[in-house]
Write an enzyme that holds these catalytic residues in place. Structure first.
Site, PDB file in Angstrom:
ATOM      1  CB  SER A 105      -6.366  -1.041  -4.312  1.00 26.07           C
ATOM      2  OG  SER A 105      -6.997  -2.000  -3.484  1.00 26.07           O
ATOM      3  CE1 TYR A 141       0.673   3.340  -5.266  1.00 29.66           C
ATOM      4  CE2 TYR A 141       2.033   4.358  -3.594  1.00 29.66           C
ATOM      5  CZ  TYR A 141       0.838   4.274  -4.260  1.00 29.66           C
ATOM      6  OH  TYR A 141      -0.177   5.103  -3.932  1.00 29.66           O
ATOM      7  CD  GLU A 184      -3.360   3.125   8.483  1.00 29.15           C
ATOM      8  OE1 GLU A 184      -4.488   3.087   7.962  1.00 29.15           O
ATOM      9  OE2 GLU A 184      -2.372   2.536   8.003  1.00 29.15           O
ATOM     10  CB  SER A 185      -6.010   8.236  14.996  1.00 32.80           C
ATOM     11  OG  SER A 185      -6.010   7.264  16.006  1.00 32.80           O
ATOM     12  CD  GLN A 186      -9.072   8.092   8.944  1.00 34.04           C
ATOM     13  OE1 GLN A 186      -9.509   8.628   7.944  1.00 34.04           O
ATOM     14  NE2 GLN A 186      -7.973   7.361   8.926  1.00 34.04           N
ATOM     15  CG  HIS A 227     -10.426   3.474   2.561  1.00 30.22           C
ATOM     16  ND1 HIS A 227     -11.051   3.750   3.747  1.00 30.22           N
ATOM     17  CD2 HIS A 227      -9.094   3.489   2.828  1.00 30.22           C
ATOM     18  CE1 HIS A 227     -10.132   3.949   4.687  1.00 30.22           C
ATOM     19  NE2 HIS A 227      -8.945   3.792   4.153  1.00 30.22           N
ATOM     20  CG  ASN A 269      -4.816   4.008  -4.224  1.00 28.77           C
ATOM     21  OD1 ASN A 269      -5.823   3.673  -4.821  1.00 28.77           O
ATOM     22  ND2 ASN A 269      -4.458   3.438  -3.108  1.00 28.77           N
ATOM     23  CG  HIS A 287      -1.926   1.066   1.247  1.00 34.69           C
ATOM     24  ND1 HIS A 287      -3.135   0.981   0.587  1.00 34.69           N
ATOM     25  CD2 HIS A 287      -1.911   2.286   1.837  1.00 34.69           C
ATOM     26  CE1 HIS A 287      -3.813   2.084   0.781  1.00 34.69           C
ATOM     27  NE2 HIS A 287      -3.099   2.902   1.530  1.00 34.69           N
ATOM     28  CD  GLU A 296      -5.457   7.591  -1.082  1.00 35.59           C
ATOM     29  OE1 GLU A 296      -4.355   8.077  -1.334  1.00 35.59           O
ATOM     30  OE2 GLU A 296      -6.083   7.817  -0.037  1.00 35.59           O
TER      31      GLU A 296
END
Lengths: 234, 758
Positions: free
Chosen positions: B547, B51, B324-326, B94, B545, B48, B92
């Site tokens: 994935s 790459y 990874e708190s937003q 998710h 991105n 992720h 991107e």
């Protein structure tokens, strides 16, 4: 004239209201920060849409305690014109400046689409330039716009002619199909007993330029200017 | 430094690192990493973030041009949109989080892409989303592999994802201009959520993710750090099993209200001139922002975790670095001007704390409780991260190239087939989705969802920006290179249909497990195809991105590159709509690429839906003619007075014609559908004439007096232009070489199209 637009943390239609007041209606428009208790000499106040305080607790429930709302209450008590749009309407109901409350939409989902409103009363500062029965195309965008009040309160609101807008179809008929959120009596907007405070769920600031699909919302701003004796043709 | 836990093969596996990669880490460090450093490497070397499987291939993409101000490598690409204004945009994925926890997964997908935009100094003014799910009912999967339980779960994922996108975008206050919603059994346990965002800024007020100026303070702003999303990037870099439910704590929880405050505070703080660089904390949180900002500036960052605002107690360095708190940002302020930054964040009620300092050594140094917990050269985490030229092998083709004779046996009824297509989940009206999105906030929306492209006006310049997304997994399964080209072409064509000139593109590459040579081949082919198409259409890739590992229980998705294209509409030009404008207008079909035969027909929506099978190849694409078509549309809109333009894609010409009649009549019921009467002179069988998906085709309508002008312009560009009929107030009549093949009332068309999900 000078129009103030209240900015709470989470307001997100403040720029839109400022844009219409300044660039479209040609008036002086200023943001009013929620922590201030000063209206800066504004002759009208708009409480814009958005998610003040993230809608935490209940829509509008926290915003009503901010310093600016104290000033707005004084201003309203002295007859000053106050317009609440969407979240602004919810805040005015929480503050007690307007009767009733707004619940989750009957469909339980956020709904954003054009809607038709029938003008039920022209004796407010925000509808003075409209005709009774006039149909305006103004979009809705909300998750909690389902207007409710106790049966007694509804009766009072109707009896005093405090219903300002009702959801209707293109020809002005008030039908269940035209009601986007389950509001009692298809109510889209009401005014205070003094008639100077108006709240509505639809967004007139999003329908004030033809390129955006409708300029009917401009009637609301034209009414305000007429009420305040500003000679402008919109 | 302390090394608390032994690093065993099992520990490495849980960190998604191979033995070779571990050896490489030891070489780069000149020693063994400690536990914290191992965590840092594991996220930065995850697929992720690094790459590692795609990077060597991505290098082939065209990324430059006079319109490009910032290509890939920053938080978002930036293009020149005139008069000193710039547009930042990116798409991107998710996907993994949206499968594990659909609502929050989708919400934080939107939150993440919005931060990528405003970290560049651009105010987000539009978002779009490209969604893919498994079938909503067992009978919608002709292969019969979708159980009622799976269908119910797909439905729950759809509801959750749409709700999450709506929740975040609506509260944040950015209009959603549409995108795509498509269904295929391969997305049943691998739903795709690709979120696109676009913002605008003054060209002289752009910001970059660079830790510039040794001695400058490093400031943490926004939400407090918790234990959520730890190893989110690693999770997004592996395939899923039945145990994936247990990954739910790896999904972050979003708060759009906080992000709205962060947006306003960041833009206001940027205006003070006190900020030297800024980057959002997305995947891999503090770690990626810390080392990437240093790497871009050739400096380092020394972080003191004791100062990081925390909402959990007793967090370790490992947890804080990988959280990874937003709704968090890391910024570098000019020394001595910190107070200006603090004042703005205080005004918005947000934490802003100095957590470190820019150092001359290009290293990522982390201290906790007075101890040095990590000390890693930045390049080891960024440029020196592994890059693999993974083995590639063209898959053995199992699908037939040509139809079996049996396909002719089915009962043929053009009108019934058209109604079935219009009412299918892939082609029906998506009003159920987009009415949940605020599509108008910011009062710039000239064209919202439901048309070819979304269009917003630029209040400051009088111009407008058009944007569209496109992907097609079925085409790419048959031929990833051409399928990817077709996705670029279709996204650009949608933009061109508004009268705008396509300027640049962003891509989101959704694929399966790259360790399978067949998947790696698909990925490489698709990237090559995107490169060829973007070169030909002059729409360089400015970011995006990748994935990978979209695989659950060994079953992967079809290769699904999703393209986003942005175009500019010149001053004074209103965007063209897809919908016919009035009755009595001439209808023309412009086309550029070769017509499909039965082989290309095998990739169509018609064959997938009505025959439940797949064969052949995607439609042929002539990139030069495609480019010519876009130029003709722009010119014809400017000078020849077109009324409407709508590109022909899934479902073919018959579906496109129906859409020209029906588009946008759901949310504007006063706009009664318009009818048409056309005669298609095409010599092919009527199935192909009506339902084949020939590329580079557009249905336009105009004043009958302007037909010659439009036709000449098209022919000058080497295109075919055929006047096929006229718009009408009533009825929908298609003749094929004079013979009526479809005769329907508009009400029947509308009912099928609106009731697709009922």
């Amino acid at each position: 004239m000078k129009i103030g637009v209240v900015v709470f943390p989470g307001s997100n239609c403040d720029h839109d209201a400022l844009h219409v007041a300044a660039a479209v209606a040609g008036q002086q428009a200023v943001p009013l920060w929620h922590e201030s208790a000063e209206l800066q000499g504004c002759q009208a106040v708009i409480i814009p849409g958005g998610f003040s305080y993230g809608d935490y607790l209940r829509t509008g429930a926290i915003a009503r305690f901010s310093p600016i709302m104290g000033a707005v209450q004084h201003f309203a008590a002295s007859g000053g014109p106050v317009l609440g749009i969407c979240n602004g309407f919810q805040i005015l109901c929480e503050t007690g400046l307007l009767p009733g409350a707004l619940m989750r939409n009957a469909g339980l989902r956020f709904v954003c689409r054009p809607a038709y409103l029938r003008v039920e009363s022209t004796s407010t500062p925000f509808t003075a330039a409209c005709r009774t029965g006039q149909v305006l195309s103004i979009p809705v965008a909300h998750g909690e716009g389902n207007y409710v009040a106790t049966p007694e309160a509804l009766q009072e609101i109707e009896r005093h002619g405090q219903v300002v807008f009702r959801y209707c179809n293109a020809t002005g008929e008030v039908t269940a199909a035209a009601n986007p959120n389950g509001s009692r009596h298809n109510i889209a907007g009401v005014c205070s007993e003094g008639r100077n405070v108006v709240g509505l769920m639809p967004h007139p600031e999003r329908a004030s330029e033809l390129v955006l699909g409708s300029a009917d919302g401009l009637q609301i701003f034209a009414s305000l200017l007429a009420h305040c004796r500003v000679a402008v043709t919109l | 430094m302390t090394t608390s836990t032994a690093i065993t093969p099992d520990v490495l596996a849980r960190h998604g690192l191979t033995a070779d990669e571990y050896r490489r880490i030891c070489e780069l460090l000149g020693r063994e990493p400690n536990w914290t450093e191992l965590g840092v490497f594991s996220v930065m070397w995850s697929e992720h973030c690094s790459y590692k499987s795609s990077r060597i291939h991505l290098k082939q993409l065209p990324t430059g041009g006079p319109q490009v101000l910032q290509g890939p490598g920053e938080n978002a690409g930036i293009i020149d949109i005139g008069d000193g204004w710039a547009c930042a945009f990116k798409i991107e994925s998710h996907n993994h989080p949206s499968f594990v926890e659909p609502f929050q997964g989708a919400a934080t997908g939107v939150g993440g892409i919005l931060r990528d935009i405003f970290t560049m100094g651009a105010r987000p003014v539009a978002i779009m989303d490209s969604l893919r799910f498994g079938p909503l009912r067992p009978d919608l999967d002709p292969s019969g592999q979708t159980s009622p339980q799976t269908a119910a779960r797909n439905h729950a994922i759809l509801e959750g994802v749409v709700g999450g996108v709506a929740h975040y975008g609506n509260c944040f206050g950015v209009p959603n201009l549409g995108g795509e919603t498509a269904f295929d059994p391969c997305y049943s346990a691998n739903p795709l959520l690709n979120a696109f965002a676009l913002g605008i800024a003054r060209q002289d007020a752009l910001f970059f993710g660079k830790a510039e100026g040794v001695g400058n303070p490093v400031i943490y702003v926004g939400a407090k750090t918790g234990r959520d999303g730890i190893h989110g990037a690693t999770m997004a870099s592996e395939a899923f099993s039945e145990a994936s439910e247990a990954k739910r704590p790896n999904v972050q929880v979003g708060d759009p209200f906080l992000e709205k405050l962060l947006l306003e505070a960041c833009l206001e703080a940027m205006q003070t001139g006190a900020i030297a660089g800024i980057q959002d904390m997305g995947a891999a949180g503090l770690t990626s922002s810390g080392c990437e900002m240093g790497a871009r500036a050739g400096t380092g960052i020394d972080l003191d975790l004791d100062r990081v605002p925390q909402r959990d107690q007793g967090m370790t360095a490992y947890e804080m670095l990988l959280s990874e708190s937003q709704e968090r940002m890391l910024l570098v302020a000019h020394q001595g001007r910190e107070d200006e930054v603090y004042a703005v964040f205080r005004k918005w009620g947000l934490d802003a704390v100095q957590v470190g300092v820019v150092i001359a050594e290009p290293r990522f140094r982390v201290r906790h409780h007075g101890e040095l917990m990590a000390d890693i050269p930045n390049p080891a985490l960024t440029d020196e991260a592994p890059r693999y030229d993974r083995p590639r092998r063209a898959p053995q083709r199992t699908l037939p190239l040509d139809p079996t004779p049996a396909w002719r046996d089915r009962k043929r009824d053009a009108a019934a087939d058209l109604l079935a297509l219009l009412g299918s989940p892939n082609l029906c009206s998506k009003a159920w989705v987009y009415e949940q999105y605020d599509t108008m906030v910011r009062t710039n929306t000239l064209a919202g969802p439901g048309g070819d492209a979304g269009v917003i006006r630029l209040k400051d310049t009088g111009r407008a920006l058009a944007m569209a997304l496109d992907g097609n997994g079925r085409y790419c399964r048959l031929d990833p290179r051409r399928g990817a080209q077709l996705a670029v072409a279709e996204a650009a064509r949608k933009v061109a249909c508004t009268g705008a000139r396509p300027l640049a593109a962003t891509n989101c590459l959704n694929f399966g497990n790259p360790e399978k040579p067949e998947v790696m081949w698909e990925l490489a082919e698709a990237i090559a195809g995107i490169g060829e198409a973007c070169r030909a259409l002059d729409t360089p890739i400015t970011g995006g991105n990748v994935s990978l590992y979209n695989e659950t229980l060994g079953r992967g998705i079809q290769p699904t590159p999703v393209l986003g294209v942005v175009g500019l509409l010149e001053r004074g030009r209103a965007p063209l709509a897809a919908r016919f404008a009035a009755p009595g207008r001439a209808i023309l079909v412009l086309s550029g690429s070769p017509a499909s035969g039965t082989r290309e027909f095998g990739s169509s929506e018609y064959v997938a839906l009505l025959l439940g099978t797949l064969w052949g190849t995607p439609p042929a694409l002539d990139l030069e003619r495609e480019h010519g078509l876009h130029q003709v549309l722009e010119q014809a809109h400017a000078h020849a007075g077109l009324d409407s333009a709508h590109q022909v894609s899934s479902g073919g010409l018959a579906v496109a014609l129906a859409e020209c009649c029906l588009a946008q009549t759901v949310e504007q019921p006063e706009k009664a559908p318009l009818g048409l009467e056309v005669n298609l002179p095409d010599a092919r069988d009527w199935e192909l004439v009506l339902f084949a998906e020939d590329a580079s085709r557009v249905v336009v309508s105009c004043d009958p007096a302007r037909v010659a002008e439009v036709t000449e312009a098209a022919q000058a560009a080497g295109l075919k232009a055929v006047q096929v009929g006229e718009t009408r107030t009533h009825g929908f009549v298609i003749r094929h070489r004079g013979q009526a093949v479809v005769q329907l009332e508009l009400e029947a068309l509308a009912a099928a199209w609106r009731g697709g999900w009922a």
